[in-house]
Enzyme design. Structure first.
Site, PDB file in Angstrom:
ATOM      1  N   PHE A  22      16.185   4.274 -28.252  1.00 54.53           N
ATOM      2  CA  PHE A  22      17.548   4.440 -27.678  1.00 54.53           C
ATOM      3  C   PHE A  22      17.775   3.778 -28.855  1.00 54.53           C
ATOM      4  CE2 PHE A  22      14.680   1.029 -26.586  1.00 54.53           C
ATOM      5  CZ  PHE A  22      15.588   0.058 -26.758  1.00 54.53           C
TER       6      PHE A  22
ATOM      7  N   LYS B 113      16.367  16.414 -29.386  1.00 55.92           N
ATOM      8  CA  LYS B 113      16.373  16.095 -27.302  1.00 55.92           C
ATOM      9  C   LYS B 113      16.759  14.074 -28.185  1.00 55.92           C
ATOM     10  CE  LYS B 113      14.269  13.506 -25.264  1.00 55.92           C
ATOM     11  NZ  LYS B 113      14.841  11.927 -24.669  1.00 55.92           N
TER      12      LYS B 113
ATOM     13  N   GLU C 177      17.077   9.359 -23.689  1.00 57.95           N
ATOM     14  CA  GLU C 177      17.922   9.929 -21.767  1.00 57.95           C
ATOM     15  C   GLU C 177      19.106   8.815 -21.998  1.00 57.95           C
ATOM     16  OE1 GLU C 177      15.532   9.230 -22.513  1.00 57.95           O
ATOM     17  OE2 GLU C 177      13.812   8.424 -20.901  1.00 57.95           O
TER      18      GLU C 177
ATOM     19  N   SER D   1       8.312   4.637 -29.190  1.00 59.19           N
ATOM     20  CA  SER D   1       7.204   2.935 -29.178  1.00 59.19           C
ATOM     21  C   SER D   1       6.133   4.150 -30.007  1.00 59.19           C
ATOM     22  CB  SER D   1       6.880   3.150 -28.371  1.00 59.19           C
ATOM     23  OG  SER D   1       6.850   4.202 -27.537  1.00 59.19           O
TER      24      SER D   1
ATOM     25  N   CYS E 244      12.845  -1.594 -35.102  1.00 59.32           N
ATOM     26  CA  CYS E 244      11.346  -1.796 -35.652  1.00 59.32           C
ATOM     27  C   CYS E 244      11.176  -2.168 -36.925  1.00 59.32           C
ATOM     28  CB  CYS E 244      11.417  -0.370 -36.043  1.00 59.32           C
ATOM     29  SG  CYS E 244      11.415   0.912 -36.752  1.00 59.32           S
TER      30      CYS E 244
ATOM     31  N   GLU F 148       4.966  -5.505 -29.791  1.00 58.34           N
ATOM     32  CA  GLU F 148       6.056  -5.329 -29.567  1.00 58.34           C
ATOM     33  C   GLU F 148       6.801  -6.262 -28.346  1.00 58.34           C
ATOM     34  OE1 GLU F 148       7.346  -1.470 -30.432  1.00 58.34           O
ATOM     35  OE2 GLU F 148       8.230  -2.049 -31.567  1.00 58.34           O
TER      36      GLU F 148
END
Ligand code: NAD
Length: 503
Positions: free
Chosen positions: A157, A181, A184, A234, A289, A391
């Protein structure tokens, strides 16, 4: 919002065969405006059957696309670049609404994505193989790079337009077809960039978009016609994607999470270091990240670093990004994620770290439903605390006071992640030592966020990356192609037709 992407029930469409199509899904997720919490659309969770049809279409398109000359494939990227330039602000607004980045952050990330397209425009030069004549007597050798077939991208995301662009521009110019993909949580930025790509003249079926969760991802990972999978997300999911994809015979590159260290040496220029630490920890609300959520001041400089970082962070203005505002930091992606980050702040307090700035106190009265959390700073964090190891992916900075460069290098080496590590110093020898021995794949020397530009790969180590060939740049090209070596020898004609011509 461009309507072709949505059906009459405000549900995102999928893209296949050059058209936006209604999904046949029966399960759905919600896309929200992070600044207000308002639901802006539904996203379908595609079934395995639907994924199969999209992959079949992509596979059919491969036959002609892979035969299209590389230069012609690259020319479409030149057109695409023009389309992106014209739509830059529009893309940034879409992203700020669904994601919560400030307009400036969104625009910068679109521009970083455009650099990937610029790189892809020049790919024919990289696709050239090697050759040598007369490697043995009368024997010549050469290599060529061939596309793989249907390649897949599964993206997170936090960079809704840029991360997909790490993947499909290279994959397509290499001659593959591509199924994306997107996350979402933020499908619109990706759908818009794919629409712009289609408008650039890409033949039907060459690029596709499906939406969904694990069911959709599993269908892609196990589909017999899928040849390669690029993933960014992740660490637990990256590991799962790598293991499942490779077990089904796919090439996989899977980038995972991170916990990056910033060392501030006693000789560092403090103005620059403090700006870098604040920008790195709180830029994009810490949802990066390559963020630096751990600052390690070395020796006597610690008190001043803590004081100045706390003051600078307190000046950031948390607010809505879906409208004109003076916000310098937007909301988090969802309420669920905000709760998770708050959980870490509570854990930090329980573990004995000293809170010097508490982001939970921030309120945004003009947009009360948004997922806001202000900048948070912890001092006196120790390496074994959860906030130093795990994280968090939010605006929480932990200060671990250390005594030496050696101690800082050891902490980077002992981290389970290995994306980035940064040093601020004026001393070349300290910088060199850190560059050589820090346990991370991307090093910043007086650079707060050493995320590589398009011409270099994203070289995460340890549990920040699963696979062999990294994403972006030359390694990206190698990932999306397979090499063929040809050895040839031609015999002197004695009885063939050409023999009489004197060969
Ligand atoms: P995520 O792992 O939750 O989701 C990433 C993608 O995987 C999404 O498309 C999602 O739909 C899918 N997914 C989620 N759970 C799945 C499951 N169980 N099975 C199959 N697919 C699944 O990540 P996120 O929250 O969207 O993104 C944030 C994470 O991404 C952070 O950990 C961040 O560090 C990482 N990230 C890494 C890099 C990098 O280059 N290393 C870059 C950007 C983000």
């Amino acid at each position: 919002m461009p309507t072709a992407m949505l059906d009459e029930t405000n549900t995102c469409r999928i893209f296949s065969g050059g058209k936006w199509l209604d999904s046949q899904a029966t399960r759905f997720g919600e896309v929200t405006n992070s600044s207000t919490g308002e639901v802006i659309a539904r996203v379908p969770f595609c079934t395995a059957g639907e994924v199969d049809r999209v992959v079949q279409t992509s596979h059919e398109a491969f036959a002609e696309w892979s035969e299209t000359p590389a230069v012609q494939r690259a020319r479409i990227m030149f057109n695409y670049l023009e389309n992106l330039k014209a739509a830059e602000d529009d893309m940034a607004r879409i992203m700020s609404r669904e994601h919560g980045k400030t307009f400036a952050e969104s625009k910068a990330s679109v521009q970083r994505g455009m650099e990937m397209v610029e790189f892809a425009c020049g790919l024919p030069s990289l696709l050239m193989g090697d050759s040598i004549e007369n490697l043995a007597h009368g024997v010549d050798c050469e290599t060529h790079r061939h596309p793989l077939g249907v390649c897949v991208g599964i993206t997170p995301f936090n960079f809704p337009a840029m991360v997909p662009m790490w993947m499909f521009p290279i994959a397509l110019v290499c001659g593959n077809t591509f199924v994306l993909k997107p996350s979402e949580k933020v499908p619109f930025s990706a759908m818009r960039e794919i629409e712009l790509l289609h408008d650039a003249g890409l033949p039907e079926g060459v690029i596709s978009v499906v939406h969904g969760d694990k069911e959709c991802v599993d269908a892609l990972l196990t589909h017999p016609l899928v040849q390669a999978v690029s993933f960014v997300g992740s660490t637990p999911v990256a590991k799962y994607i790598y293991e499942t994809g490779t077990a089904h015979g796919k090439r996989v590159q899977a980038a995972g999470g991170a916990k990056n260290h910033i060392l501030v040496m006693p000789d560092a220029i403090l103005d620059q270091s403090v700006n870098a630490v604040v920008g790195s920890a709180f830029g994009c609300a810490g949802e990066r990240c390559m963020a630096g959520p751990l600052v390690l001041p070395v020796g006597d400089v610690a008190d001043e670093v803590v004081e100045r970082v706390t003051q600078a962070a307190a000046k950031l203005k948390t607010g809505p990004t879906d409208r004109e505002s003076n916000a310098t930091m937007g909301p988090l992606i969802t309420q669920e994620h905000k709760d998770l980050v708050i959980g870490y702040i509570e854990k930090g307090q329980a573990e004995g770290a000293k809170l010097t700035l508490d982001g939970r106190k921030v309120s945004v009265p003009e947009a009360p439903g948004g997922y806001y959390l202000g900048p948070t700073v912890f001092d006196r964090v120790t390496p074994e605390m959860a906030i130093a190891r795990e994280e968090i992916f939010g605006p929480v900075l932990s200060v671990v006071r250390i005594k030496s460069l050696e101690e800082g290098i050891r902490m980077t080496q002992e981290s389970e992640y290995g994306n980035g590590a940064v040093i601020y110093t004026q001393n070349g020898r300290a910088a060199r030592e850190f560059q050589r021995r820090a346990g991370a794949g991307m090093i910043g020397i007086n650079v707060g966020v050493p995320a590589p530009m398009a011409w270099f790969s994203f070289t995460g180590w340890c549990r920040s990356f699963f696979g062999d060939l990294h994403i972006q740049a030359k390694e990206g090209m190698m990932f999306y192609t397979q090499q063929k070596m040809t050895m040839s020898r031609w015999f002197k004609g004695t009885d063939g037709a050409l023999g009489t011509w004197g060969f």
